[in-house]
Design an enzyme around this catalytic site. Structure first.
Site, PDB file in Angstrom:
ATOM      1  N   HIS A  19      -3.749 -11.739 110.564  1.00 19.82           N
ATOM      2  CA  HIS A  19      -4.464 -10.925 111.554  1.00 19.82           C
ATOM      3  C   HIS A  19      -5.927 -11.370 111.647  1.00 19.82           C
ATOM      4  CE1 HIS A  19      -5.573  -9.099 107.726  1.00 19.82           C
ATOM      5  NE2 HIS A  19      -6.647  -8.604 108.329  1.00 19.82           N
ATOM      6  N   ARG A  73     -16.590  -4.938 102.594  1.00 16.74           N
ATOM      7  CA  ARG A  73     -16.570  -5.642 103.877  1.00 16.74           C
ATOM      8  C   ARG A  73     -17.604  -5.059 104.827  1.00 16.74           C
ATOM      9  NH1 ARG A  73     -11.289  -5.446 107.863  1.00 16.74           N
ATOM     10  NH2 ARG A  73     -11.896  -3.266 108.078  1.00 16.74           N
ATOM     11  N   HIS A  98      -6.511 -14.320 109.252  1.00 15.75           N
ATOM     12  CA  HIS A  98      -6.423 -14.429 107.800  1.00 15.75           C
ATOM     13  C   HIS A  98      -5.263 -13.614 107.266  1.00 15.75           C
ATOM     14  CE1 HIS A  98      -9.229 -11.133 108.745  1.00 15.75           C
ATOM     15  NE2 HIS A  98      -8.780 -10.545 107.667  1.00 15.75           N
ATOM     16  N   ASP A 123      -9.607  -9.230 112.197  1.00 15.27           N
ATOM     17  CA  ASP A 123      -9.964  -7.840 111.942  1.00 15.27           C
ATOM     18  C   ASP A 123     -10.108  -7.072 113.259  1.00 15.27           C
ATOM     19  OD1 ASP A 123      -9.878  -8.089 109.196  1.00 15.27           O
ATOM     20  OD2 ASP A 123     -11.979  -8.709 109.040  1.00 15.27           O
TER      21      ASP A 123
HETATM   22 FE   LIG Z   1      -8.593  -8.383 107.421  1.00 15.15          FE
END
Ligand SMILES: [Fe+2]
Length: 324
Positions: free
Chosen positions: A129, A297, A280, A131
């Protein structure tokens, strides 16, 4: 000793900073930068350029805290302030999302990790995917930093979608250039009658957009094969079986080993990736080991994708530019 031409050029540019590409098409490690310290504009420019060229850049041995992480993100764009975050996230820093996996979905929605895995109708391919790819304006970049990592296992892998596009044959490139597809959050989950918890949450908070299947990168101008296994539901204007076969072919192309790089995290490792040009894969080889893995993140706000024909993406439901 440096052998790569890019490396030599870049070493000359900023004293002490070296760029070491780690795979043929994607990934470069940058050394000689203290991300917690004040960063010269020249260093920021070099890191940005390297990210655009190599799609994901890695730093090791960094000593960032949440404040430093957010300050770093501000040098590269506008950090996204998330409306909703996992329970492990720090309350003082709304830009930082903390994942302590295994606990994450269970803590938020009462779903056991094993059940969550069972309920995904993903094949492995579907775990790939970018993000927040179902949004009308997916993040431009993500900065992920490792705090606690497994002794072994838990690597992340990225794929270069510009290289994957370039690797298609000319007739197939011309064919996919004109296509668009619906991306939808939760497309990989199997709902059941009486669902509550996470699946109910997904059904109640639908997010979907129609994106071009080939996106023109806003900074590099490269054509990017805008596919992923996690959000992509259906290619427009073709039948379901046609869409399924095309998607499988394109996804396999996107994640061919030669377009990927795999990163072994250490505490203090930081990865910065171009979320517009990569997908990723989160690790799936560490949950059974029981090692803790805590990652933080911060994402940077992105723009509405534009196709080869100049047409922007269109929102379908639950998504608005800049609204999180
Ligand atoms: Fe991710």
């Amino acid at each position: 000793m440096t052998t790569h031409r890019d490396t030599a050029e870049q070493v000359d540019r900023v004293k002490g900073v070296e760029v070491h590409p780690v795979a043929g098409h994607i990934g470069a490690e940058i050394t000689g930068v203290d991300l917690a310290g004040p960063l010269d504009d020249a260093v920021v420019a070099l890191v940005r350029e390297t990210m655009l060229r190599w799609k994901v850049v890695f730093f090791r041995g960094q000593e960032l805290d949440h404040q430093g992480h957010v300050a770093l993100a501000r040098r590269f764009g506008e950090p996204v302030v998330l409306g909703r975050r996992g329970s492990a996230s720090p309350s003082d820093f709304p830009e930082v999302e903390t994942t302590a996996d295994r606990l994450e979905l269970g803590g938020r929605f009462g779903m056991e990790h094993e059940e969550w895995l069972q309920r995904r109708r993903h094949t492995l391919l579907r775990g790939w995917h970018c993000d927040h790819g179902a949004r009308i304006d997916p993040p431009a970049a993500t900065i992920l930093r490792a705090e606690t990592v497994p002794l072994y296992g838990g690597d992340t892998t990225w794929a270069n979608l510009a290289a994957a596009y370039a690797g298609l044959s000319a007739p197939v490139r011309a064919f996919v250039d004109g296509l668009r597809a619906e991306h939808r959050l939760g497309v990989g989950y199997q709902p059941r009658p009486g669902d509550d918890g996470y699946v109910r949450h997904l059904l109640d908070h639908q997010v979907a957009s129609v994106h071009p299947l080939v996106r023109v990168h806003p900074e590099t101008g490269e054509r990017v094969l805008f596919v992923n296994g996690y959000y992509l539901e259906q290619i427009d204007e073709v039948s379901r079986p046609e869409s399924a076969a095309l998607l499988e072919m394109l996804l396999e192309q996107a994640v061919r080993p030669e377009y990927t790089v795999r990163f072994r995290w250490e505490p203090g490792s930081v990865a910065l990736w171009d979320n517009r040009a990569t997908i990723h894969l989160a690790p799936s080889d560490n949950a059974h080991l029981g090692f803790p893995r805590t990652m933080h993140r911060v994402m940077l706000a992105g723009e509405v994708p534009v196709g080869v024909d100049g047409r922007p993406s269109e929102p379908v439901t639950g998504t608005e530019v800049g609204r999180w």
